[in-house]
Design an enzyme around this catalytic site. Structure first.
Site, PDB file in Angstrom:
ATOM      1  N   ARG A  95       0.846  -1.187   0.000  1.00 13.21           N
ATOM      2  CA  ARG A  95       0.000   0.000   0.000  1.00 13.21           C
ATOM      3  C   ARG A  95       0.889   1.248   0.000  1.00 13.21           C
ATOM      4  O   ARG A  95       1.953   1.266   0.629  1.00 13.21           O
ATOM      5  CB  ARG A  95      -0.850  -0.028   1.272  1.00 13.21           C
ATOM      6  N   THR A 371      -9.126   0.204 -10.628  1.00 12.63           N
ATOM      7  CA  THR A 371      -8.499  -0.807  -9.768  1.00 12.63           C
ATOM      8  C   THR A 371      -8.647  -2.143 -10.486  1.00 12.63           C
ATOM      9  O   THR A 371      -9.538  -2.299 -11.323  1.00 12.63           O
ATOM     10  CB  THR A 371      -9.130  -0.855  -8.363  1.00 12.63           C
TER      11      THR A 371
END
Ligand code: DON
Length: 562
Positions: A95, A371
């Site tokens: 992340r 995404t």
């Protein structure tokens, strides 16, 4: 010319989407991705003797090139991996992190109001990218082939080009009309303001060079070199607050996945900084307090919605980066907690949201299929479930000129201000406020199901709705579902705030809608969403099935920008 290429693409789509190959040995392999070129590249790595983790690196890099609206080297992701030999699963957290000069109130104006586009547009919206670190880490720690070999297909596609396709062109068209795009971005994807035609080759020479740097110099080539400084200098010229130390200090983290027992099966799923695993655990644990298998569909839907409401409330209040805040994972995933929440459910009425929870009326609604997720099973039983992102379509809309990276706008996944909704209408408390070097909370939920009947590897894009999409497909699996039914499943969603059940056409019968309304629920039909990728393995037959979401291969996407 364009027509011939279109035909070739269609043939390729038909061949590679959701296709499983059959091989000798352990069993069969399966790969499901959102783009045929990524699926093909992944299978080629498996055929060369690579394992699922090698293939994951290749697929991840290829998607970064051919799906520039979804994910990329300028973003991050989560790699959930299972090693068949030692039986261990690990969650590789790549992340993005907030820059060290980031500040809790950096997206507020002088009156303390949220500057809505500041966390979405341009380099200031971008966290420190994590995907390049993941490629290096996964290849070196889990793969069996050298990184440079695994990156070859992506380098080739970036350098020599890939054919433009409808969905990309539509996305570019909407982006062109509705948002700020940086000069380099336009030069690559729409020179002279002209959109590409179907089949026209899109070349990204700078991105190819960046991939070559990672291929030859690995992590340090991207995070600790002259090249890094050049990226930082360019980003800073256009408003970024990045520092060299932010890159120097970036590393992926291997975390223990969340495990959930449900109906005698085991789920392995995403821990914080993803909110997916704990939220799914809470929902499944609440449902398990009831005899939900025996329930009629309307009653069961009410129960699932009420469970979603409670779990998303927990999400808003308790979840954040576990390296910065205390996340009560044990409690949130415990049967005891679920039992207390279950007791507050009235099976005849929707639970009104307490007035203290009426935090802000302006909740965003937009969610597309930006995404990307892919699922891989190799012939030895190794698995990868990977969801990666640059957040909204084309991330921040900003491309770094010399490296060809489209920067993410993941900073919007933090709460710019406690309980002010983000792009997905999600609210968060202080746990997810901006802090230097902190990871922003995510909904990405790569997941494995291991049950009596076999195995499923799944995940999807879809912002806040990722979690409920994965949940509904898990429930479908336990009702006898297959890879195809799991991806095709009609979806509904409740996220605590706003207090509305959003559903796809045909998700409910008229009767169910009437019953839900009579219990006090507000419903809203919305256009279809998600792009789930599932691979399943059947214990009895040894069959492997791969399925790509039908929503991902049909035209007419619900593409929206702010
Ligand atoms: O990490 C997250 O939760 C978001 N940045 C994911 C964004 C996403 O799935 C967009 N797709 N519609």
């Amino acid at each position: 010319m364009a027509k011939t290429l279109r035909l070739l693409i269609v043939i390729n789509l038909a061949f590679f989407f959701g296709e499983s190959i059959h091989a000798e040995g352990f069993n069969k392999a399966g790969i499901a991705t959102a783009h045929p070129l990524a699926t093909k590249a992944g299978y080629e790595i498996l055929e060369m003797g690579g394992n699922a983790f090698d293939a994951a690196v290749t697929v991840s890099a290829v998607l970064s090139v051919v799906e520039p609206y979804s994910s990329g080297l300028g973003g991050g992701g989560f790699f959930l991996l299972h090693n068949a030999e030692d039986g261990q699963s690990v969650f590789v957290d790549a992340r993005e992190k907030a820059p060290s000069m980031a500040d809790r109130d950096m997206y507020l104006d002088e009156n303390g109001d949220v500057l809505r586009t500041a966390s979405l547009n341009g380099p200031l919206a971008s966290g420190i990218p994590g995907l390049p670190a993941a490629l290096h880490h996964v290849a070196n720690n889990h793969g069996s082939m050298p990184l440079y070999k695994l990156l070859e297909p992506a380098i080739r596609l970036a350098r020599d080009g890939f054919p433009a396709y409808e969905r990309l062109i539509t996305a570019l068209n909407v982006a062109k009309k509705s948002r700020t795009l940086s000069p380099k971005f336009k030069a690559v994807f729409m020179p002279n303001d002209q959109l590409p035609e179907v089949g026209q080759l899109i070349k990204q020479p700078e991105l190819a060079k960046t991939l070559e740097i990672i291929a030859s110099n690995g992590h340090d080539g991207f995070y600790k070199s002259f090249f890094t400084q050049k990226m930082i200098d360019e980003a800073r010229q256009d408003g970024s607050i990045w520092l060299a130390d932010d890159f120097k200090n970036y590393s992926v983290v291997e975390r223990e996945p969340i495990k959930v027992n449900f109906l005698g099966a085991q789920l392995t799923t995403a821990p914080p900084p993803s909110s997916g695993g704990t939220t799914i655990a809470t929902i499944l644990n609440i449902i398990s307090e009831f005899d939900f298998i025996e329930m009629d569909i309307s009653t069961r839907t009410h129960l699932v919605v009420e469970s979603m409401r409670r779990a998303y409330r927990d999400r808003a209040f308790f979840l954040g980066d576990p390296d910065f805040v205390d996340v009560p994972i044990k409690k949130l995933t415990s049967k005891e907690h679920a039992s207390i929440l279950a007791q507050s459910i009235d099976m005849n009425a929707a639970t009104p949201i307490h007035e203290d929870d009426q935090l802000d009326e302006k909740y965003a609604w937009n969610e597309g299929s930006h995404t990307t997720h892919f699922s891989i099973l190799d012939m030895d039983g190794n698995r990868a479930a990977v969801t990666q992102t640059i957040n909204t379509w084309f991330g921040s809309g900003y491309m770094l000129p010399s490296s060809g990276l489209i920067l993410n706008n993941e900073m919007d996944d933090f709460s710019a201000k406690p309980f002010a909704p983000n792009r997905y209408g999600l609210v968060h408390g202080e746990q997810n406020s901006i802090q230097p070097n902190k990871r922003m909370l995510s909904s990405m939920t790569p997941t494995f199901i291991e049950s009596e009947k076999g195995l499923a590897i799944l995940g999807t894009p879809g912002g806040a709705r990722i979690i409920t999409m994965v949940l509904l497909s898990i429930l479908d699996y336990f009702e006898g579902g297959t890879a195809e039914t799991m991806t095709a499943k009609k979806r509904f969603h409740h996220q605590f705030l706003p207090d509305v059940i959003r559903y796809e056409k045909d998700a409910f019968t008229e009767e169910t809608i009437t019953i839900l309304e009579s219990k006090g629920h507000t419903l809203q039909e919305i256009s279809s969403y998600g792009n789930m990728q599932v691979v399943t393995w059947e214990k009895d037959s040894g069959d492997v099935s791969s399925s790509s979401d039908p929503r991902g291969i049909i035209e007419g996407y619900d593409i929206d920008f702010y």
